[in-house]
Design a protein around this motif. Structure first.
Motif: not given
Ligand code: ARG
Length: 562
Positions: A122, A125, A127, A136, A162, A164, A256, A306, A310, A328, A330, A334, A338
């Motif tokens: 993942d 991702h 937005n 990103h 993924y 956003g 999402e 959110y 997920d 993931y 990320v 976060q 997670f």
């Molecule tokens: N789009 C989200 C952001 O910019 C991150 C997504 C990460 N992946 C997930 N499965 N939550 O913060």
């Protein structure tokens, strides 16, 4: 080779009635700082207590056992104080490693141990309707490299982007556009325009309106949906331009928004498991017992969160892919999030929840140590970063080749820029914050992408000078040649470690040291016209191939000329 040393030690120790696991031995085996102490060393002091013997004595006795084995790959096994030192059969190793690298070519270092099992990444991702952020970018670069590494070790990576494209912020964007937007500006520069209406709408006075728009969106209101679709398409187009420049492809675009449809079903499932609780009007899973706070599942107005999206997505992905791991990639911010998601999945009874990992990354900082994302209050756009890097690369090229034709210059500058950015990121331990200093990344000297490309191109140019294809024989092996050989022999282990720790920096750092060793070799050992020409050419080729393979794992394309 290390594996052989471990095997021998395990066998010898067993004869002394010491049973150790391979992993335990592996942790103890060292690579001595200087070559007189051998190529691998094993310290015996930790056995002293158990055996009630002097470490020096233990070393001697274990060595005696080892000397009774048929030792094919070693010239000698000696002791020095409490250490057992292994000396490789250097010429044998050189012959084997060089031969393997030049015959296995792009498969040198590859393994099929992963048995094509699926690992989901993942990653990236971004937005919709928002600028593609530096976070990103990190996720794209690191996720891409990890997927390459998995593939190289026999797994089947699934790179999943993924997007956003759902959440309260879309209420803001839609409201903002209806109030402040312009069609013309939208089509001219979609992301900048949507971002600017978002900033205007992101005020306390408009909060209620924005929330209403998001609610409308969740209830599939026609106008809301229509605008959202346009924004999504335009944004994705912009992101795809960035991916094209970066040379990163995805297997799947997931969204999402796709999770909304199944959200009711999952809420029922959570209820049935007695996990949901009402709190201030919202639905939550209380994780305080696990020291993880609370996870909000549904908002007061009944819209999805959110987290819920997920959870729904993870369940769907498992059904579809039966992954052995889901990574993931990320940012660190976060981390707690997670942990919560994985815990909720576990509490729902999904055994595979333990195979989900958050592979985090730190921030990009500017030279003053501040968060890089916005500078002087202004958002930094990815196109600007890329343009900037490419023009710096052009300057560097022009210093060396002032007369290069334009198309060639463009092409080469792009490759150098990408190498600079990717390597500049990947050489760092991903969890650390790092200074994003494009000027330094683009430099042709030092621990940089361009330096590595340069070493590669130098090796290519040596090989171009000759047609010598003689079978090689090794007469004498110089110190510098052996150091290079030994490093080459470690490639496969390094890749395995990078996979084990989800850490491409191990491969980046390896590449840098490899390039340094090559440059040292090249300065001390003449290749063309020397007595050892055939072997040295093969060694250069082995280096070139290994470095190329390593770069490919990082997502960097090499250049034959620089
Ligand atoms: N789009 C989200 C952001 O910019 C991150 C997504 C990460 N992946 C997930 N499965 N939550 O913060």
């Amino acid at each position: 080779m290390k594996a052989k040393v471990i095997n021998i030690l395990q066998k010898a120790l067993k004869e002394k009635k010491i049973k150790l696991k391979k992993e335990e031995i592996e942790k103890l085996v060292e690579v001595p700082p200087s070559i007189e102490m051998g190529d691998y060393a094993f310290p015996c002091f930790f056995l002293a207590e158990k055996l009630r013997q002097e470490p020096r004595q233990i070393a001697l006795e274990v060595r005696e056992k080892i000397r009774k084995f048929p030792l094919t790959d070693f010239d000698d096994v000696q002791t020095k104080g409490p250490y057992i030192n292994f000396f490789l059969d250097r010429k044998g190793l050189a012959r084997k490693v060089v031969w393997e690298a030049i015959t296995q070519k792009k498969n040198y270092g590859r393994s099929d141990a992963g048995k094509r099992k699926k690992i989901i990444f993942d990653m990236s991702h971004p937005n919709i309707a928002k600028p593609f952020g530096v976070g990103h970018l990190r996720s794209t670069i690191i996720g891409n490299s990890l997927a390459n590494i998995c593939e190289f070790r026999g797994f089947k990576p699934v790179k999943l982007n993924y997007l956003g494209d759902w959440g309260t912020q879309f209420g803001k964007v839609i409201f903002g556009f209806t109030k402040f937007g312009s069609e013309k500006k939208l089509h001219k520069d979609p992301i900048k325009h949507l971002f600017s209406v978002y900033v205007k709408a992101n005020k306390k006075t408009y909060e209620k309106k924005s929330r209403e728009w998001f609610k409308k969106l969740e209830q599939r209101d026609k106008k809301a949906l229509m605008l959202w679709k346009v924004f999504s398409e335009l944004s994705l187009n912009e992101f795809e331009k960035i991916y094209k420049i970066l040379g990163v492809k995805f297997d799947v675009y997931a969204r999402e928004s796709e999770a909304v449809r199944d959200s009711k079903k999952i809420i029922q499932e959570l209820k049935a498991r007695n996990l949901l609780k009402k709190s201030e009007g919202a639905q939550i899973v209380d994780l305080k017992k696990h020291n993880l706070g609370v996870c909000i599942i549904e908002k007061t107005d009944g819209t999805t969160t959110y987290a819920l999206r997920d959870i729904v997505s993870a369940i769907k992905r498992y059904k579809q892919y039966k992954f052995v791991r889901m990574v993931y990639e990320v940012g660190q911010e976060q981390k707690l999030y997670f942990k919560q998601i994985f815990k909720v999945l576990e509490l729902m009874g999904y055994k595979w929840a333990k195979n989900c990992v958050h592979v985090d990354h730190g921030l990009y900082l500017d030279k003053d140590g501040k968060k890089f994302a916005t500078r002087k209050g202004k958002t930094i756009f990815m196109e600007d970063i890329l343009d900037n890097t490419i023009s710096l690369a052009k300057k560097e090229i022009k210093k060396r080749e002032p007369k290069m034709p334009k198309t060639k210059l463009e092409e080469r500058a792009l490759k150098i820029a990408i190498a600079a950015i990717f390597y500049g990121d990947l050489k760092n331990n991903r969890s650390n914050n790092m200074v994003f200093d494009i000027k330094r990344f683009v430099a042709f000297e030092g621990d940089t992408g361009p330096y590595i490309l340069y070493s590669y191109a130098r090796a290519s140019s040596i090989l171009k000078k000759t047609t010598n294809q003689d079978k090689f024989k090794i007469l004498e092996l110089e110190e510098k040649e052996f150091e290079l050989v030994k490093k080459l022999s470690l490639f496969s282990e390094v890749v395995e470690d990078a996979l084990k720790h989800w850490n491409p920096s191990l491969i980046a750092n390896y590449s840098y040291h490899l390039a340094q060793l090559f440059n040292e070799f090249y300065h001390t050992c003449p290749v063309i016209g020397s007595k050892e020409e055939a072997f040295r050419l093969a060694l250069v080729e082995a280096f070139r191939q290994t470095l190329k393979n390593a770069m490919k794992l990082l997502g960097i394309e090499v250049l034959e000329k620089m």
